[in-house]
Scaffold this motif. Sequence first.
Motif, mmCIF file in Angstrom:
data_model
loop_
_atom_site.group_PDB
_atom_site.id
_atom_site.type_symbol
_atom_site.label_atom_id
_atom_site.label_comp_id
_atom_site.label_asym_id
_atom_site.label_seq_id
_atom_site.Cartn_x
_atom_site.Cartn_y
_atom_site.Cartn_z
ATOM 1 N N UNK A 1 12.685 -58.931 -66.429
ATOM 2 C CA UNK A 1 13.080 -58.324 -65.156
ATOM 3 C C UNK A 1 11.865 -58.037 -64.276
ATOM 4 N N UNK A 2 10.841 -57.405 -64.830
ATOM 5 C CA UNK A 2 9.700 -56.989 -64.022
ATOM 6 C C UNK A 2 8.938 -58.183 -63.464
ATOM 7 N N UNK A 3 8.672 -59.169 -64.310
ATOM 8 C CA UNK A 3 7.916 -60.330 -63.849
ATOM 9 C C UNK A 3 8.677 -61.083 -62.760
ATOM 10 N N UNK A 4 9.979 -61.250 -62.960
ATOM 11 C CA UNK A 4 10.791 -61.974 -61.985
ATOM 12 C C UNK A 4 10.868 -61.233 -60.660
ATOM 13 N N UNK A 5 11.096 -59.919 -60.703
ATOM 14 C CA UNK A 5 11.222 -59.148 -59.473
ATOM 15 C C UNK A 5 9.909 -59.079 -58.703
ATOM 16 N N UNK B 1 6.852 -60.110 -53.569
ATOM 17 C CA UNK B 1 5.391 -59.939 -53.702
ATOM 18 C C UNK B 1 4.804 -58.928 -52.732
ATOM 19 N N UNK B 2 5.446 -58.715 -51.587
ATOM 20 C CA UNK B 2 4.901 -57.817 -50.581
ATOM 21 C C UNK B 2 5.182 -56.344 -50.885
ATOM 22 N N UNK B 3 6.166 -56.080 -51.723
ATOM 23 C CA UNK B 3 6.573 -54.694 -52.010
ATOM 24 C C UNK B 3 6.638 -54.446 -53.507
ATOM 25 N N UNK B 4 5.712 -55.006 -54.223
ATOM 26 C CA UNK B 4 5.773 -54.917 -55.691
ATOM 27 C C UNK B 4 5.598 -53.486 -56.191
ATOM 28 N N UNK C 1 19.035 -63.378 -63.172
ATOM 29 C CA UNK C 1 17.629 -62.981 -63.092
ATOM 30 C C UNK C 1 16.765 -64.232 -63.139
ATOM 31 N N UNK C 2 16.241 -64.629 -61.991
ATOM 32 C CA UNK C 2 15.407 -65.825 -61.929
ATOM 33 C C UNK C 2 14.565 -65.763 -60.663
ATOM 34 N N UNK C 3 13.522 -66.561 -60.633
ATOM 35 C CA UNK C 3 12.663 -66.631 -59.455
ATOM 36 C C UNK C 3 13.411 -67.353 -58.344
ATOM 37 N N UNK C 4 13.471 -66.721 -57.181
ATOM 38 C CA UNK C 4 14.205 -67.261 -56.037
ATOM 39 C C UNK C 4 13.225 -67.454 -54.879
ATOM 40 N N UNK C 5 13.140 -68.662 -54.404
ATOM 41 C CA UNK C 5 12.278 -68.955 -53.258
ATOM 42 C C UNK C 5 13.074 -68.697 -51.978
ATOM 43 N N UNK C 6 12.651 -67.706 -51.225
ATOM 44 C CA UNK C 6 13.359 -67.354 -49.995
ATOM 45 C C UNK C 6 12.356 -66.850 -48.969
ATOM 46 N N UNK C 7 12.763 -66.883 -47.711
ATOM 47 C CA UNK C 7 11.933 -66.384 -46.623
ATOM 48 C C UNK C 7 11.963 -64.858 -46.643
ATOM 49 N N UNK C 8 10.792 -64.244 -46.523
ATOM 50 C CA UNK C 8 10.711 -62.782 -46.558
ATOM 51 C C UNK C 8 11.480 -62.190 -45.386
ATOM 52 N N UNK C 9 12.328 -61.207 -45.679
ATOM 53 C CA UNK C 9 13.145 -60.562 -44.654
ATOM 54 C C UNK C 9 12.416 -59.355 -44.069
#
Length: 248
Positions: A142-146, A151-154, A206-214
């Motif tokens: 969970x932690x690594x994926x989130x 990345x901007x609000x880790x 729970x997986x890495x999702x490539x998306x545009x930062x909102x």
Amino acid sequence: MTQTTTASTGATIDICRFATHAAQGLWVSLFASLVIMAGVGGTYIFGIYSREIKSSLGYDRSTLNLLGFFKDLGANIGVLSGLIAEVTPTWFLLFIGSAMNFSGFFMIWLAVTGKIARPKVWQMCIYICLGANSQNFANTGVLVTCVTNFPENRGVLLGLLKGFSGLSGAIMTQIYLALYGNDTKSLILLVAWLPAAICLLFVYTIRVIKSVRQQNELKMLYKFLYISIALALFLMAITIAQKLVHFS
């Protein structure tokens, strides 16, 4: 009639597509992560079901302390889950964690209820160490994926996730009281199946999702934070009420 049937079928397909798209979204993945973290409190409530282990298996205080040591040992050794996370996808990590959690605590439940022959102390130590170590697999996945997804609000995210982890013991206690009353043997069974079921339910979410930062990403995280604060206050209030009022 044919046009009506075609329109109904098209609407159903659109709803299914929307549900699939939503289930694969970034915020649903975060919600699933919070639910998983809220279900890893099996080691935090050891003090509740340890008395049942002591009385059912005839252990003395020193033997119970030994079990507690192996519980803490399993909960704090996260190297294995980290190494596995380097070479496997997140779903595999969660699957291993759910299998370890269920097998470890389910064996303890079988021993306490007398459904199997009384295990030796070293076997009980292995069972509880195995079950406690499973939370590291859930935490790592969970932690690594989130952190990768946000990345901007880790920093805010990690605090939020660990906050739900801290509340997990109180959450599981209330679920146990609602389902089983004061049957502490059933609490061990709950600790065995509930976290495992949650991980399996969200194993592909729970997986890495490539998306545009909102732009409102931080604002949404703060809303989750407010929800966690409200949940903590509710749990505190209901715990105090249970001490003052007898619920039948």
